[in-house]
Each structure stands twice: as C-alpha cells, then as structure tokens.
Design an enzyme around this catalytic site. Sequence first.
Site, short mmCIF file in Angstrom:
data_model
loop_
_atom_site.label_atom_id
_atom_site.label_comp_id
_atom_site.label_asym_id
_atom_site.label_seq_id
_atom_site.Cartn_x
_atom_site.Cartn_y
_atom_site.Cartn_z
N HIS A 177 0.46 -1.28 0.32
CA HIS A 177 -0.08 -0.33 0.10
C HIS A 177 0.92 1.28 -0.42
O HIS A 177 1.18 2.61 -0.58
CB HIS A 177 -1.08 0.13 1.11
CG HIS A 177 -2.04 1.53 1.52
ND1 HIS A 177 -2.47 1.75 0.93
CD2 HIS A 177 -1.86 2.37 2.42
CE1 HIS A 177 -3.17 2.47 0.74
NE2 HIS A 177 -2.44 3.25 2.16
N SER A 199 -3.59 26.70 -6.71
CA SER A 199 -3.37 28.10 -7.40
C SER A 199 -4.12 28.46 -8.48
O SER A 199 -4.40 29.17 -9.00
CB SER A 199 -1.81 28.52 -7.45
OG SER A 199 -1.72 27.87 -6.45
N SER A 255 13.67 6.77 -12.98
CA SER A 255 13.00 7.02 -14.19
C SER A 255 12.70 8.91 -12.96
O SER A 255 12.47 9.48 -14.19
CB SER A 255 11.38 6.74 -13.22
OG SER A 255 10.08 7.58 -14.10
N SER A 256 12.57 9.64 -11.82
CA SER A 256 12.53 10.44 -11.62
C SER A 256 13.33 10.73 -11.43
O SER A 256 12.79 12.42 -11.47
CB SER A 256 11.56 9.90 -9.42
OG SER A 256 10.69 9.09 -9.77
N HIS A 260 13.60 14.80 11.37
CA HIS A 260 12.01 14.79 12.23
C HIS A 260 11.30 13.45 11.86
O HIS A 260 10.65 12.53 12.88
CB HIS A 260 12.04 15.56 11.88
CG HIS A 260 10.68 15.94 10.84
ND1 HIS A 260 10.31 17.22 10.12
CD2 HIS A 260 10.05 14.58 9.70
CE1 HIS A 260 10.15 16.83 8.81
NE2 HIS A 260 9.82 15.59 8.74
N HIS A 261 12.40 12.80 11.01
CA HIS A 261 11.24 11.33 11.07
C HIS A 261 11.72 10.04 11.47
O HIS A 261 11.47 9.16 12.26
CB HIS A 261 11.64 10.74 9.28
CG HIS A 261 10.53 11.63 7.99
ND1 HIS A 261 9.31 11.59 7.80
CD2 HIS A 261 11.25 13.07 7.90
CE1 HIS A 261 8.95 12.14 7.19
NE2 HIS A 261 10.75 13.01 7.38
N THR A 300 4.18 28.00 4.36
CA THR A 300 2.45 27.54 4.29
C THR A 300 1.39 27.95 4.11
O THR A 300 0.47 27.98 3.49
CB THR A 300 2.65 25.48 4.83
OG1 THR A 300 4.26 25.10 4.05
CG2 THR A 300 1.44 24.87 3.88
N TYR A 319 7.32 17.01 -0.44
CA TYR A 319 7.61 18.17 -1.03
C TYR A 319 7.58 18.08 -2.89
O TYR A 319 6.25 18.82 -3.37
CB TYR A 319 8.19 19.09 -0.49
CG TYR A 319 8.27 19.46 0.53
CD1 TYR A 319 7.12 20.06 1.15
CD2 TYR A 319 8.77 18.84 1.76
CE1 TYR A 319 6.44 20.78 2.41
CE2 TYR A 319 8.28 18.86 3.03
CZ TYR A 319 7.19 19.59 3.30
OH TYR A 319 6.54 20.30 4.80
N TRP A 354 6.52 0.64 4.03
CA TRP A 354 7.14 1.42 2.22
C TRP A 354 8.88 1.96 2.71
O TRP A 354 9.51 1.88 1.71
CB TRP A 354 6.29 2.38 2.00
CG TRP A 354 6.20 3.29 2.71
CD1 TRP A 354 6.50 3.50 3.65
CD2 TRP A 354 7.07 4.35 2.36
NE1 TRP A 354 6.71 4.79 4.15
CE2 TRP A 354 7.29 5.09 2.98
CE3 TRP A 354 7.83 5.09 1.01
CZ2 TRP A 354 7.85 6.69 3.34
CZ3 TRP A 354 8.34 6.17 1.09
CH2 TRP A 354 8.51 7.31 2.20
N HIS A 385 12.21 13.17 3.03
CA HIS A 385 11.14 14.51 3.50
C HIS A 385 11.68 15.09 1.62
O HIS A 385 10.50 16.20 1.44
CB HIS A 385 11.88 15.34 4.50
CG HIS A 385 10.82 16.21 4.55
ND1 HIS A 385 10.10 15.97 5.80
CD2 HIS A 385 10.42 17.00 4.62
CE1 HIS A 385 8.48 16.52 5.96
NE2 HIS A 385 9.34 17.57 4.59
N ARG A 431 0.98 2.09 14.87
CA ARG A 431 0.86 1.73 13.95
C ARG A 431 1.74 0.03 13.02
O ARG A 431 1.36 -0.22 14.03
CB ARG A 431 1.88 2.64 12.60
CG ARG A 431 3.37 2.37 12.85
CD ARG A 431 3.77 3.61 11.68
NE ARG A 431 3.38 3.41 10.86
CZ ARG A 431 4.74 4.11 9.57
NH1 ARG A 431 5.84 4.43 10.35
NH2 ARG A 431 4.69 4.17 8.04
N LYS A 471 0.91 30.48 1.50
CA LYS A 471 0.17 30.38 0.97
C LYS A 471 -1.90 29.62 1.13
O LYS A 471 -2.04 30.44 -0.54
CB LYS A 471 0.34 28.73 0.10
CG LYS A 471 1.54 28.84 -0.30
CD LYS A 471 2.43 27.76 -0.88
CE LYS A 471 3.72 27.82 -1.88
NZ LYS A 471 2.91 27.22 -3.61
N GLU A 511 10.98 14.05 -0.95
CA GLU A 511 9.78 13.64 -1.79
C GLU A 511 8.39 14.03 -1.49
O GLU A 511 7.96 14.20 -1.93
CB GLU A 511 9.63 11.35 -1.41
CG GLU A 511 9.05 11.21 -1.94
CD GLU A 511 8.95 10.80 -2.73
OE1 GLU A 511 9.68 11.64 -3.58
OE2 GLU A 511 7.98 10.85 -3.53
N ASP A 545 6.89 20.84 -27.33
CA ASP A 545 7.41 19.35 -26.29
C ASP A 545 8.65 19.60 -25.13
O ASP A 545 9.29 20.44 -24.80
CB ASP A 545 8.26 18.49 -27.04
CG ASP A 545 7.49 16.23 -27.10
OD1 ASP A 545 7.58 16.76 -25.69
OD2 ASP A 545 7.40 16.18 -27.62
#
Lengths: 121, 702, 207
Positions: B125, B318, B219-220, B352-353, B378, B307, B189, B303, B500, B381, B305, B154
């Site tokens: 998941h 927006s 890929s990313s 912080h993780h 944030t 964002y 994960w 982290h 968890r 925004k 990631e 393109d």
Amino acid sequence: MSRRALSKKRELSDEEAKELVAERRGYVWGLLAALVLTLIPFGLVAYAEIEPLTLYGSIAACAIVQIVVHFRFFLHITLARNKREDLQLILFTLLILTIMGGGTLWILFNLYYRMMPGMIP
Amino acid sequence: MSGDLPDFIFGKLDWDTLPFWDALKDPTTFKIINAVISGGAGALVVLGALGVVILVTWLGKWKYLWSEWLTSPDHKKIGIMFIVIAIVMLARAVIEAVFMRAQQAVGLDGGFLSPEHFGEFFTTHGTIMIFFMAMPFLTGIINYVMPLQIGARDLSFPVMNQISLGLTAAGAAIVMISLVFTPFSTGGWSGYPPYTERAYNPGPGVDYWIWAVTLSTLSSTLTGINFAVTIYKKRAPGMKLFRMPLFTWTALTTAILMIFGMPPLTVATALLALDRYLDFHMFTSDLGGNMMNYVNLFWAFGHPEVYILILPPFGIFSEIFSTFSGKRIFGYPVLVVATICISILSFIVWLHHFFTMGQDAAVNAAFGIATMLIGIPTGVKVYDWMLTMYRGRVRLSVPMIYAIGFIMLFVLGGLTGIILATPSVDYQVHNSLFLIAHFHNMLIPGLLFGMLSATNFWFPKALGFRLEERWGRRAAYSWIVGFMLAFFPLYVLGVLGMPRRSLTFFEPAYLPWTLIAGFGALVILFAMLCLLIQLWVSIRDRHQNMMTAGDPWDGRSLEWSTSSPPPEYNFPVIPEVHSRDAYMSEKEQGKAHQVPDEFPDIVMPANSAMGVIIAVTGSAMAFGLTWYIWWLVILAGVVTLVAVIARGFVRKTTRVISSDEVRRTHLAWLECVRKTTPVDRSKEQSPENQGLPVPPVNGAVQ
Amino acid sequence: MTRTAMRHPGLNLGPAHADAEDTREEMIFGFWVFMMSDFVIFGLLFATYVVMLGGTAGGPGPHELFEMKSVFIETLILLTSSFTFGMASLALKYREDTKPLVIWLIVTLLLGVAFIAYELKDFHTMFGKGGVPSRSGFISAFFSLVPLHGLHVLAACIWLIALLGQIAVHGLDSFVKTGLLRLAILWHFLDIVWICIFSLVYLGGLT
C-alpha cells in the site's frame, strides 16, 4: 552533416589561432597545477613527519584547490557573467551536498558518542 | 545433478510461490481465507492482463497502440500513459487499504489476516501509493500541462521521457507480478534494516521491493532532469521566470527536488541490495554495519520526496482558485518565493522522521525548529489562496470542491504536523496511528485531491470533452467525508496509544474508533466507484460535453489557447508572451484565436521504441534479480546496453510536419471556434459550454 | 570570445560548429544537471564512508589494505587521461580532419583501460589481504564507493568506443560532437571525484 573532412587542417582565422594557443596553454597549466597539487599531499603523507591534524588539513586544502583547478582549466567554469546559471547550478549542488553530507556526519557521530562508541574511528 | 537445470532456468521460483499453494497443502479455515484473498488478487492480475490483450486483439488495435501510443514521444500521450498507470495502481492500493481497515475493525483479539499477509498489505500500500500512484500521477500531469503552459512543443528530451515512463511501468509491473509469484516485502514502504537484511528476511519479498523502488527512482531522476531543463531552456519568447504560471513554478521546484532528492534513496536501496546479494555489511547488525545510516539516507530522500508530492498540488490549486474565482491569483511573487522557500527547507528537516533514534536534544531541537519553519511559507500560501477567493465570483465546480476540501483539511493536517515537529511530543506519539493520521491528512487532501481536481480541470483539454459533473461531485464529497471518517479516528487511536501497523489489539477502548475508520474506508471505496462511474458516464455522454474550442473554464494560461485535444505540435506558431496569465490578457485585448501571418514547417521528434525496450528489459532484470534467474539478468542487461548504444547511431531522430498540414489543421479549428456560441460563466456546467467563453471585457465573470 | 561561444560550461565549440551548438545546447545543460545528481550520489557515499570508518569490526583497516604506490600511479594515469581528453577536445574544435581527434581519443581510452586494470589489480591485492566486503562494515563502505567510480570509468570507456564507432560510420556530425562534449564533461568530472577518493580514502586513511 557531411564528411567534408578531407582537407588536412581547417583554415583558422587569426582570432581562432590565438584562441587555440590560449586554450592549449590553459590545459597545460591545468595539468601542471594538478600535478603539483597531487605531488604535495602524496609527498607529505609518504615522507613528512607532521602531526596528523595538520596533515589532514593540508591534504584537504590541496584537494579543494585541485578541484577548483580542474573546474577552471578542464571544465572551463569561470566567473564570466553569461555562465552564471551553470555556476549557480554547481554551487547549489555544493550547498545540497554540504547539507546532506554534513548533516549525515553530524547526526551519526552525535549518535555514536551517545549510543555506539564502538563506531568512533 | 538432476536439479541443476531447472534451478538454472527458474532460479528460486517454485510452486510454493503461488499464493494458494500453502493453503492447498495445509487447508485450515484461516489459511483458506488468506489464500482466497491473495489468490483472488493474483487471479485478477492475470485475468486483467489477459483481458487487455484479448480486448486489444479483438478491436484490432495493436498497430494503433504501438505507433500512436507506446512508441510516441509526444509529451501529452506519455503524460496520459503515466496517469493511466497511476489510476490502476491507485485502485489496487485503495482496495488494500480497505482490507487493512477491515482487519483492524475486527482486529480485537484476532482478525482474519495472517501477519505476513497484513505485512504485505501495508508494504505494498505504501510503496504503491508513493512510488506508483503519486509519482506517476504528478509526473503525468506535469508532463501534459507544463510544456503547454510555457509555450513549448515538447520536453527537452522526448526519448528520455519515454524511458522514464518505461522505468515506471517496469516497476509497477514488478509490483503487480508479485501478486502472482508471492510474496512481496513485509518490511514497510520504508524498508528499514536489519529486518530487511538477508539474515532476517531471506525471501524474495524485500528484493521485489528494492528493484521496484529502484526503477521508480531512476525514472523520477530522469524526469526531474527533463522537466528542469525544459523549463530553463524551452520557454516561449517573453515567458520570463516571473511570468510563468504557478503550476509551472511548482513543476520546476519539484523537478529540482527530484534531481537532488532521489540520489539518497538510490544510495540507500543500492547499499541494501549489496548487503543482501554480495554479503556487504553496510546496515547489518553485526560486523560494523550501521542500520541507522539507512534510516538517515532514506529520510534524506524521504523529506524532499514529501515536497515533491505536495508542491505540484500547490501549483494546481493555485491555478484552480484563480480560474474558478475569476480573478488573478493573489500575491503571485509571494507564492513563488514561498514555493522556493519550501523546496529549500525541505532539504534540512529530514531528521524529524527519527527524533527517537538516540541523538542529543540539540540535534533534535535544530531539526524540530527547521520543520516548524516550513509552516510559515505554507501558511502564506493558504492566505494567498483565501484572498484569491475573497470578492471573487467563486464557481463551485468539481475541481473547486476538491480545492476547498483541501484547504480546510490540509490546514488541520499541517497543525498536527507542528505537533509532531516538537521532539518531546513526538516521543509520545511517534510510530503510532497519530502519525498515520497526520501524513494521510497531508497526502490525501493535499496530493490526491490535487491530482483528482487536476484531472477534472485538464481532462477536457486532453480528451476534448468535459467530465460529467454530477458523479464528479459525488466522488469529491465522498472523498472528503470518507477521508474524515477514516482518518480522524486514527488521531484518537494514536493518542490512546495504538501503534501503527498493528495486526491486532487487546484494548476494547480502541474498537469503536477502528469501526468508524473501517466505515470511512468503505465510503472511500464508494468514492472510487463514483470516479469510475464518472469516467464511464462522461465517455458515454461525450458528444453533449464536447469542448473543441478548448477553453471550458475561461482559463488564464497558454494551454487553454489551443484546441482540445491540442495538435501534436501544441502551437502552430510559438506564442509570444507579454505578461502573466498570458492567455487571459490575449482574451482581454481581443487577440485570441488570431490567424498567424505564416505557418512554419514544424520539426518534431520521431517515434522510438526505446521506452518499450527499457520497460521490458527493466522488468525482466528486476524479476531475474528477485528470483536469482541470472541468465535473464544478463540477457536483459546486454539488450539494454545494445539498445542504448544502437540508439546513439540513429540519425533520423526527427520528422517534419509540413506547413500546409499545420495551416489546414489550424484553420479548420479556427473555423470550428467561429461556429461555437460563446457562453458566460453561469452556463459553465451545461452542455451549452463548448469551450468558448464570452470575452472578459463584456463581463464574462457573472 | 563571443557570447554565443560561451553558452554552457565545459568546452564550447565556438561559432565554427554552430550546427552542433544551436540544436543541442539543451543536451549539454541536461548532462550537467545529470552530473550534479550523480555528484550527490558520490557525496553521500563519501559521507557514508566516513561514518563507517570505525566499523572495522577487528578486521583489517586502511593501513593494512591500502598501498600508496599503486594509488599514485592510478592518480597519474587518470590525470594524464584528463589532459589527453582536453587535447582531443581541442582537436575537435580546431581541426577539420578526424585523425588527430581519433588518436587523442584512443590514447585517452587506453589510459582509461589502464586505470581500470590497475584498480582491479589493487582490489585483488586487497582481497588477498583479507579485505573482502563481507569482513566488515568499513571494507563494505570502501567497496561501495571506490568501485562505483571504477564503474563510471568503465561506462565512459564504453561510451568512448561507441563514439569512435559513430565517427567511423557517420563522420564528425553534430551528434558526435555533442556526444564528445558530454563525454568530456563526464571524464573531467570523474577525475574530480578521483581527487576526493585519493585524498579522503587513501591519503586520509594512510595518515
């Protein structure tokens, strides 16, 4: 593009001929500087009797200068205004590297001192 | 000796890997239930794949599929294919989530899932939702929209774009194949060692996970490079950085995060693979390994990631707030600066993780403060979006419903994030369901609502007809309500102390809350169903929702200035940009839909099979590595190498579209636009809206 | 130099090669971005290496495993190859005929192969002294960092051979030119990574 490459040497304009000399000189200077900056740390480690901290310092200093030499003479990174975008790219990468690499060292050595003293070299 | 040849051919594959084999050998009720679930999933994969093959053959569309889609370098088609992958994977991962909620709803003193099965559920998941739903979804949307917004034909590297798609497809395929040749990893994960080391987890599960994630990471990284270079180098004349639409800005920052945020994960998974395959000791618990470095590396990726996932939705919202309020976005420069701040800050908060790892208070305090700092841009925004709506003529169409749901729920999630950012509080609730509730509260209203509203927003651009509104609303409201029901109880459970990833629990006080959450999961399942029905109804009724004129929402940026769907080359003539909201100002000055003086020949990238080759070799190599089928690994590696080198020898990489063809297509479309009746915004959701708004000067904003 | 001649870092081919520069400028910028991403990978492996220095688990450490002489030779080989690649770049920029270019490229290739051979010999010696990655975290960290650089050199050599093949088939067209420019960036970049390796891993370890 075709293979029009039968003439032995392209006719260089005066300006281009000057550029060629200048660029070749750049590579030679780069090579010499890099050689010297390689020889110093190797020589220090092999023959010099100095305390480790100074030695680490001199190795690091030589390495940093040599990296700058390579960037300048081999990769042609300069402070010229129209190449700022790419210089910024490199500097940004250095920033990220400092954050991630420095952060890793800070976090994990802090951890070692508190929890895993066996891992301190 | 007799076993050597099959071992060589099949590696570690044998009958035991089939999901129902264990239950056949030892049929207890418990095992049969689990075998029915996992065997059913495996059967679905096989039948689904077969179904697609049969359907395409029956329709006789193989050639069309090959030449128009699979080998097409067109960024729009690649974008759509990314989104299709994402939606298929979304469906699977939502179903898995429902199973987990069901397990916990009946989990007092038991439940129906075996621990291994439950472990696979939460691992797949998470892995799917991050790497094969969120990443392809946002990559697909940026792929589709960003070149149109900056006035490009393109991306900079169309073939590399195909390769990115191929790598993601290969990773997704590997995750799907793991349902047939089980098991997948049970390591979560994030795959923390030493649990995922060979000593504790010798099976193929973790290997599946490593290679699937590695394919996605590669890929990313390539995608990030592609997007960043495109935005730097291919903007239309006059499109200065501070004239770019906000979505393009967030695409740029996301691309930069991909370029610099993916390497730590590549390093972490590669080192874990070295540990498992070559007996290295990077993260083992013995012989000088240090598992904490894995955690460190993983979150140095993790982290940024987060964002990568949330910035594109910020850009999407927006656009949506501005379009559906009929106003310019409030505080454009501030929003840009906030975006940049968030992306820089995202690199300095990863600790912080793992506040509870054992470092001293000063380290925790530094990272805790850095984390809270992110709340500032944030928050800026959020205020900008609210001020965009203020005194606007807000139209509550489907994208806007998602957007308003987002803004309320996301602020709540952000507040719980500030709570978690306090190290001393984090010690109490870390690794509990409170954390699960927090990040789902960010990712569902943030990322997923963003993606769904983007789909509703840009669908008419991509396919030429609007998505049906009624089922769209039902889906949107069900998502919002379902999310609240499913995840708010988890906050309570977390504070009550429920960890968890709990298979089962023995505290009756948890039960009412897990039941509510389970009910919420059903509502989310209903929302998924609504999405499917919405798609079905939209396709069925497409003729009354046609949108050829191309601008159904009175859009503001350049993508709305083309036909729907746009031609392969996007713009017959590259537009010139003179201000922000480029298309809106064209409309205001009455300059939209003009006939260009002359049409150029257009050079476009030629079709290439590279993406397909990489998809096949990538998945073959990952499968071979997972099951120790070395001939397959070598074969796939050689084919990849040969293909890449051969590609270097190809010289015919472009094709030319003649100016005559461009002229014909464009004039035909303009003729069609001329025949369309302009509508004002009150008729936006009616069939009368064929994509031509009343010019703004005549008071189109009712 | 004119402005168009200096559009991106690395060697600029200049106005005489406008066809290659105009159409494929993005590729070189893109390759730089890729290099920077790769640089982060190396940076993290360096940090990991430093973090793992203490993880020798009673096995052999740097003093037992490293030899200064062969590292010095490897350093010189790689530095020379950077210079010869520079000469190849100049031949590409100022000469019309392919001969000097191809000669310099082959010299570079041979130096690259020599480097890899030397490095393999080095690893072999280390294995002989019990320096196998399964022995300790420290040796694992070494073998996750240094061979990765070697793999990059190997990839660069393969790319160089492929480009020589392209020169043979297509001549010096704009594809080959931009390919060579990108390979030059990679080659010089690998030399920079090697500076970090010999300074931090070898000299730092032998201090």
